[in-house]
Scaffold this active site. Structure first.
Site, mmCIF file in Angstrom:
data_model
loop_
_atom_site.group_PDB
_atom_site.id
_atom_site.type_symbol
_atom_site.label_atom_id
_atom_site.label_comp_id
_atom_site.label_asym_id
_atom_site.label_seq_id
_atom_site.Cartn_x
_atom_site.Cartn_y
_atom_site.Cartn_z
ATOM 1 N N ASN A 14 0.838 -1.205 0.000
ATOM 2 C CA ASN A 14 0.000 0.000 0.000
ATOM 3 C C ASN A 14 0.873 1.256 0.000
ATOM 4 O O ASN A 14 0.576 2.225 -0.703
ATOM 5 C CB ASN A 14 -0.937 -0.010 1.205
ATOM 6 C CG ASN A 14 -2.210 -0.805 0.946
ATOM 7 O OD1 ASN A 14 -3.081 -0.368 0.211
ATOM 8 N ND2 ASN A 14 -2.306 -1.970 1.524
ATOM 9 N N MET A 98 0.848 -3.288 11.620
ATOM 10 C CA MET A 98 0.171 -4.314 12.397
ATOM 11 C C MET A 98 0.405 -4.129 13.897
ATOM 12 O O MET A 98 0.925 -5.006 14.574
ATOM 13 C CB MET A 98 0.633 -5.699 11.934
ATOM 14 C CG MET A 98 0.481 -5.926 10.448
ATOM 15 S SD MET A 98 -1.167 -5.530 9.822
ATOM 16 C CE MET A 98 -2.026 -7.033 10.148
ATOM 17 N N ARG A 99 0.100 -2.948 14.403
ATOM 18 C CA ARG A 99 0.185 -2.676 15.837
ATOM 19 C C ARG A 99 -1.122 -2.063 16.307
ATOM 20 O O ARG A 99 -1.699 -1.213 15.630
ATOM 21 C CB ARG A 99 1.323 -1.684 16.121
ATOM 22 C CG ARG A 99 2.720 -2.215 15.896
ATOM 23 C CD ARG A 99 3.220 -3.060 17.032
ATOM 24 N NE ARG A 99 3.272 -2.320 18.303
ATOM 25 C CZ ARG A 99 3.597 -2.907 19.469
ATOM 26 N NH1 ARG A 99 3.830 -4.194 19.500
ATOM 27 N NH2 ARG A 99 3.637 -2.209 20.591
ATOM 28 N N LEU A 101 -2.603 0.595 18.502
ATOM 29 C CA LEU A 101 -2.038 1.838 19.037
ATOM 30 C C LEU A 101 -2.798 2.261 20.294
ATOM 31 O O LEU A 101 -4.008 2.079 20.404
ATOM 32 C CB LEU A 101 -2.116 2.920 17.965
ATOM 33 C CG LEU A 101 -1.247 2.609 16.731
ATOM 34 C CD1 LEU A 101 -1.664 3.467 15.544
ATOM 35 C CD2 LEU A 101 0.228 2.795 17.063
ATOM 36 N N HIS A 117 -8.335 -1.057 5.936
ATOM 37 C CA HIS A 117 -8.738 -2.324 6.550
ATOM 38 C C HIS A 117 -9.335 -3.213 5.461
ATOM 39 O O HIS A 117 -10.180 -2.754 4.684
ATOM 40 C CB HIS A 117 -9.766 -2.061 7.661
ATOM 41 C CG HIS A 117 -10.190 -3.281 8.380
ATOM 42 N ND1 HIS A 117 -9.421 -3.896 9.343
ATOM 43 C CD2 HIS A 117 -11.313 -4.038 8.276
ATOM 44 C CE1 HIS A 117 -10.049 -4.967 9.793
ATOM 45 N NE2 HIS A 117 -11.189 -5.078 9.166
ATOM 46 N N THR A 180 -5.486 -5.609 -4.502
ATOM 47 C CA THR A 180 -5.418 -4.841 -5.752
ATOM 48 C C THR A 180 -6.282 -3.583 -5.655
ATOM 49 O O THR A 180 -5.889 -2.497 -6.099
ATOM 50 C CB THR A 180 -5.891 -5.723 -6.934
ATOM 51 O OG1 THR A 180 -5.057 -6.878 -7.006
ATOM 52 C CG2 THR A 180 -5.849 -4.961 -8.242
#
Ligand code: GRF
Length: 198
Positions: A14, A98-99, A101, A117, A180
């Site tokens: 991304n 991938m955390r 927060l 997402h 995609t």
């Protein structure tokens, strides 16, 4: 100049889609915007090398380095926030980051932090979204770009893309089809956001 800071944890596809759109569409001129830094919580994230090859500035705040702290998650978020703030960002872009927060971190950037997402929120917040869509018998799924709030995967929606679920889909084949479309809607959402702030 609108400084964008992009956070990644893995391949950064991304981030690359955004960076390529910025180059192709001359965001520096058309949006007065630039990618000031690509930051990862993982030192070996493949996206860091790919970002550097595009000439982007990269930094690492390794979340495992905070394991000895009394409150590792907050200690990590504090250093990450300072690292981001050094670039005086107009926009923070979570791209495969991938955390989870902490609320303090989110509130600090609220209103200028986006996430993507891999589902049609509010359906399927959380993980394993593609397998869950298949298991639920969904005919369609997709991706959502949203403003990040303290409620995980529930902020105001900026863009969505709908993707068909095919009869013989696996989570991997569906993920690839959704990804995609992620690469289409994320640059589009960022441009719309920056124009709305102009
Ligand atoms: C993608 O599935 C995206 O939806 C999720 O993280 C995954 C990897 O993204 N947020 P990237 O290739 O690292 O951008």
């Amino acid at each position: 100049m609108n400084n964008l800071v992009i956070l990644i944890s893995g391949g950064g596809s991304n981030m690359l889609a955004i960076a390529r759109a910025a180059i192709r569409e001359r965001w520096d001129q058309t949006l007065n915007a630039r990618i000031a830094a690509v930051i990862s919580n993982r030192p070996h994230a493949a996206g860091l090398q790919a970002a550097a090859e595009l000439g982007l500035s990269t930094e690492v705040v390794d979340h495992t380095a905070f394991a000895g702290h009394a409150d590792p998650r907050t200690a990590f978020d504090d250093v990450l926030r300072q690292t981001i703030d050094a670039h005086e960002p107009s926009l923070v872009v979570l791209a495969g980051f991938m955390r989870i927060l902490t609320p303090g971190f989110v509130v600090h950037f609220e209103g200028r932090m986006l996430n993507i997402h891999p589902s049609l929120l509010p359906a399927f917040p959380g993980l394993h979204t593609h397998q869950r869509a298949i298991d639920a018998g969904c005919r369609f799924t997709g991706a959502t770009v949203h403003l990040v709030t303290t409620e995980l995967d529930h902020g105001p929606i900026l863009e969505q893309a709908v993707v068909p679920v095919l009869p013989n889909d696996t989570a991997d084949s569906l993920a690839a089809r959704v990804l995609t479309q992620e690469h289409v809607i994320y640059p589009k959402a960022i441009k719309a956001f920056l124009k709305s702030q102009a």
